[in-house]
Design an enzyme around this catalytic site. Sequence first.
Site: not given
Length: 203
Positions: A16, A73, A158-159, A185
């Site tokens: 991130k 988040d 992640g996904y 996103h």
Amino acid sequence: MNIHTTLVLGTHNQHKKKEVAKILAPWRITLQNLADYPSALEVPETGSTFSENARQKASVQAKHLSTWVLAEDSGLAVDALGGQPGVFSARYSGEGANDIKNNSKLLENLKNVPPEKRTAKYVCHFSLSDPSGNIRAESEAYCYGRILLSPEGNNGFGYDPLFEIIEYHRPFGILSPELKSLISHRARALRALIPDLVTIFSE
């Protein structure tokens, strides 16, 4: 307008940090994260929404470190699962959760769902707190896609190997990091926040 400031990203996640730093680079914002602060707190994610968790992580950490903190988040919401895993995305598979286990659980829960009903969205909410714990700016954005039948590619985290961007017919696991930095996103939410960052740190 270029600004000169140091901002703490409220996460230990280096993936991130790398994504956020790349987007903020043109504005000459030096980005640190919690790995740079041994005394940083582990703020529990007790909120029922992404926005509640982001605000809590930003405010509590900023007061503790006495500095500006940008917290986010984010997670995956799958329509066929009623929005799950949602705020539990990172810990979807329970104790010892990791990307592989989370992806496996997601596929298991979708095993009888046909491709046309595997629609989903990534959600990201950013909150910026001043050193006193006051939330000064926020943004939220989405990236829409669907869940593949099996993982593809090794990019992202992640996904991402399961999350297909429909118009590209490829998941983030295959698409380049450069493209992800435009359409994800997190990228969209961060770009929406930049005007507020410029205004605040130019004061």
